[in-house]
Design an enzyme around this catalytic site. Structure first.
Site, PDB file in Angstrom:
ATOM      1  N   TYR A 237       0.819  -1.216   0.000  1.00 46.52           N
ATOM      2  CA  TYR A 237       0.000   0.000   0.000  1.00 46.52           C
ATOM      3  C   TYR A 237       0.851   1.264   0.000  1.00 46.52           C
ATOM      4  O   TYR A 237       0.749   2.107  -0.907  1.00 46.52           O
ATOM      5  CB  TYR A 237      -0.953  -0.027   1.203  1.00 46.52           C
ATOM      6  CG  TYR A 237      -1.635   1.286   1.498  1.00 46.52           C
ATOM      7  CD1 TYR A 237      -2.370   1.958   0.520  1.00 46.52           C
ATOM      8  CD2 TYR A 237      -1.564   1.864   2.771  1.00 46.52           C
ATOM      9  CE1 TYR A 237      -3.007   3.160   0.799  1.00 46.52           C
ATOM     10  CE2 TYR A 237      -2.199   3.066   3.060  1.00 46.52           C
ATOM     11  CZ  TYR A 237      -2.909   3.713   2.065  1.00 46.52           C
ATOM     12  OH  TYR A 237      -3.529   4.906   2.337  1.00 46.52           O
ATOM     13  N   LYS A 241       1.636   3.950  -3.100  1.00 46.34           N
ATOM     14  CA  LYS A 241       1.212   5.343  -2.920  1.00 46.34           C
ATOM     15  C   LYS A 241       2.407   6.290  -3.070  1.00 46.34           C
ATOM     16  O   LYS A 241       2.280   7.371  -3.657  1.00 46.34           O
ATOM     17  CB  LYS A 241       0.571   5.542  -1.541  1.00 46.34           C
ATOM     18  CG  LYS A 241      -0.797   4.910  -1.384  1.00 46.34           C
ATOM     19  CD  LYS A 241      -1.873   5.528  -2.250  1.00 46.34           C
ATOM     20  CE  LYS A 241      -2.400   6.815  -1.705  1.00 46.34           C
ATOM     21  NZ  LYS A 241      -3.543   7.348  -2.519  1.00 46.34           N
TER      22      LYS A 241
END
Length: 489
Positions: A237, A241
């Site tokens: 994640y 990002k």
């Protein structure tokens, strides 16, 4: 620099919101429709096959939520016509070029009309499939940027990231951009095109070997974690990002850009009412598990601070930052959190949770009150592994041996317990960097924004985002945990 009227800035604006069914996106849309009904239009990008499916998702997953209760009370029977006038659902997918918008006349209309683009779309699973996370969190950010550049009236792109793109950094973490290819570990530079190529090759290889889809998913999850940790990020994640931010900073050209980095987003503090939440967020899995009697131990580093910020404060800060950016304010990155000015730690959270569920025990499916104990606090992963070995792994080994001696009579019981223990160990591994996180998020840019807002804005009270105002004991015991019980548990 003067901000002037925020409501005036929002008047007659056309805004594109991606990830429109997401938690923060919904709160953002509700807020503006409630405080500035003269906003011109919202285009809400929803992952859907066609206009009918997009309309159904808008009705069921956005407007139909309790979040819109205040707006429903305000407009009564006229809500449907108000929403129809102000909100256009757009079927699409940010992992595709032009956001997957197939209707060419709608696409041309959007390019003509849009003033501001907000990218809320993300997959937030720590161990998402690498191909999925790369498509949404990294390449999706670039697709949104390219779409925004085609909008002839565009004033800015607002990208909602996460403060935890910092990885496992400790100490004071500044509001600084990530430059293309910048890794956190090792000398090797990140090549996003190479990552994209590797993902495709990996999937092709697995499909050629006729690997079942479930195993492909598992392999791609492991691959994401492997690539993230190679470059110094703890999970897929935050790694994807961070790469999304790199693309935006590198390719923004002259387009005004805002990167918003919230910390752990919790339930609403005040608006549209206190305690609204959707889904189990980072710290909430511990609170919910504890209240239901399933979590009996807490892992907590002695110097770890939990950085929590209510969702409506995040949305207020985004709106104020938009106005500042339109007035040529130079800052582009904002940390939105509490650890620098008003910290709360794991022992506080443990205490608040224990007190709440002692006074208001969870009622299970059988109608019985679940009694909770104080629980065990484990101050290191070594202590956690020892606890797991004594409490679960050794009994599980004994059950396995017993099962073999009895010709697998208890195979089903063993399989279920083994799966649960493996899941707990995997979750502990994924959450470890945050439980023992020793960073403090500097919010100098956000503080400057708060000062400018207080001094020059006409509607400071409507757009409050000062975490110093939060009494954590009151918020957790009287707002956040009751919200979890009502909407999640």
């Amino acid at each position: 620099m003067e901000l002037g009227s925020i409501l005036q800035f929002l008047e007659n604006k056309t805004i594109l919101v991606t990830g429109a069914t997401g938690y923060l996106a919904k709160i953002f849309v509700e807020k503006i429709l409630r405080v500035q009904p003269n906003v011109k239009k919202f285009y809400l990008l929803l992952r859907a096959a066609d206009a009918k499916s997009a309309t159904e998702r808008l009705r069921d997953e956005v407007i139909g939520k309790d979040l819109f209760r205040v707006l429903r009370e305000k407009h009564g029977a006229g809500l449907h016509s108000f929403i129809s006038e102000k909100v256009t659902p757009v079927p699409g997918d940010i992992s595709c070029e032009d956001l997957g918008v197939k209707d060419s006349s709608l696409k041309d209309e959007m390019w003509r009309e849009i003033d501001v683009v907000l990218n809320f779309a993300a997959t937030t699973n720590f161990d998402e499939r690498y191909d999925v996370a790369l498509g949404i969190n990294t390449l999706g950010a670039l697709h949104v940027l390219n779409f925004a550049k085609k909008c002839v009236k565009i004033k800015m792109l607002v990208h909602v990231s996460t403060a935890y793109v910092c990885g496992e950094d400790a100490g004071l973490i500044l509001e600084q951009p990530y430059h293309m290819g910048m890794a956190k570990r090792g000398d090797e530079k990140i090549d996003i095109n190479f990552e994209k190529k590797m993902v495709q090759e990996k999937i092709n290889e697995l499909k050629l070997e006729d690997v079942p889809e479930k195993e492909i998913t598992s392999a791609m999850k492991d691959f994401g974690i492997e690539r993230a940790r190679l470059f110094g990020w703890p999970n897929t994640y935050v790694f994807t990002k961070a790469m999304g931010e790199m693309l935006l900073v590198n390719f923004k050209d002259s387009l005004p850009l805002l990167i918003i980095r919230p910390t752990m987003v919790a339930s609403t503090y005040k608006e549209p009412f206190p305690g609204w939440i959707e889904g189990v967020r980072t710290i909430d899995s511990v609170i919910v598990g504890y209240g239901k009697g399933r979590v009996t131990c807490f892992i907590s580093g002695p110097r770890s601070t939990i950085d929590v910020i209510p969702a409506d404060m995040v949305v207020n800060a985004i709106i104020v930052a938009m106005v500042a950016r339109a007035k040529q304010h130079s800052e582009i990155i904002y940390h939105l959190g509490s650890s620098f000015r008003n910290p709360v730690n794991m022992s506080n959270l443990h205490d608040f949770t224990f007190r709440y569920f002692s006074e208001h025990p969870w009622i299970n499916k059988e109608g019985e009150s679940v009694k909770i104990g104080k629980g065990i606090v484990l101050s290191s992963m070594a202590k956690f592994y020892t606890y797991m070995a004594i409490r679960f792994l050794l009994p599980l080994k004994a059950l396995q041996l017993f099962n073999i001696l009895l010709f697998k009579k208890y195979q089903d019981v063993y399989t279920v317990l083994d799966r649960k223990v493996k899941l707990v160990m995997r979750l502990a591994d994924l959450y470890k960097p945050y439980v023992f996180f020793e960073g403090i998020f500097d919010d100098l840019n956000s503080e400057k924004l708060r000062i400018i807002s207080k001094e020059t804005c006409q509607e400071t009270d409507i757009f409050d985002f000062d975490a110093m105002n939060i009494d954590w004991e009151d918020y957790m015991i009287n707002v956040h945990i009751p919200g979890l019980v009502k909407y999640v548990m």
